[in-house]
Design a protein around this motif. Structure first.
Motif: not given
Length: 160
Positions: A38-51
């Motif tokens: 239940n996390i938006a794809e764009s938000q998950l991408g930011k988590y993965e990039r450490g942002q």
């Protein structure tokens, strides 16, 4: 094992890299993993990039959606950190011992790990060896979880 001092930005990137590595090894897209936790794809991408900073609850949701527990995630993250720096000899020997317990002969010469099982011989760099051990650890955990679930349900039904 020596103590590692990292700043928050480095820690976030390292956690994100570990999530991405596990996600891609499980052939999950960011969209699919995002749907599972239940996390938006764009938000998950930011988590993965450490942002983007994690709450413990968010990190736990992502880890759960990857079908691993926190301890396994932590082990994989730590192993991955050392793999990136080509690990020290103690860590290399620990990983080799784990593989040896499965009946695979392992020898280490300079930066090459040689594995042999029956007539098959595989030579890997240290980095590829650690990546392989990480991948096998994830698969083992998934199968163990699924097998435990089946056994527990089966034993539960026997109680009736």
């Amino acid at each position: 094992m020596s103590k590692i001092n990292l700043d928050n930005k480095t820690i976030l990137k390292h956690i994100g890299n570990t999530i991405k590595k596990i996600r891609t090894m499980q052939n999950l897209s960011q969209k699919k993993l995002g749907e599972k936790c239940n996390i938006a794809e764009s938000q998950l991408g930011k988590y993965e990039r450490g942002q983007l900073n994690f709450t413990i609850s968010t990190l736990n949701s992502i880890i759960s959606a990857l079908n691993i527990d926190f301890y396994t995630f932590n082990d994989l993250m730590r192993t991955d950190y050392y793999a990136e720096s080509y690990k020290n000899d103690d860590e290399l020997n620990n990983a080799a011992e784990l593989v040896k317990q499965c009946g695979i002969l392992v020898s280490i010469e300079n930066d090459i790990v040689k594995m042999q099982c029956n007539n098959y011989i595989i030579n890997l760099s240290r980095e590829k060896f650690y990546n392989w051990v990480n991948q096998v650890s994830i698969l083992t955990n998934e199968y163990t979880h699924n097998l435990s679930y089946t056994i527990i349900r089966s034993e539960f039904l026997k109680l009736q």
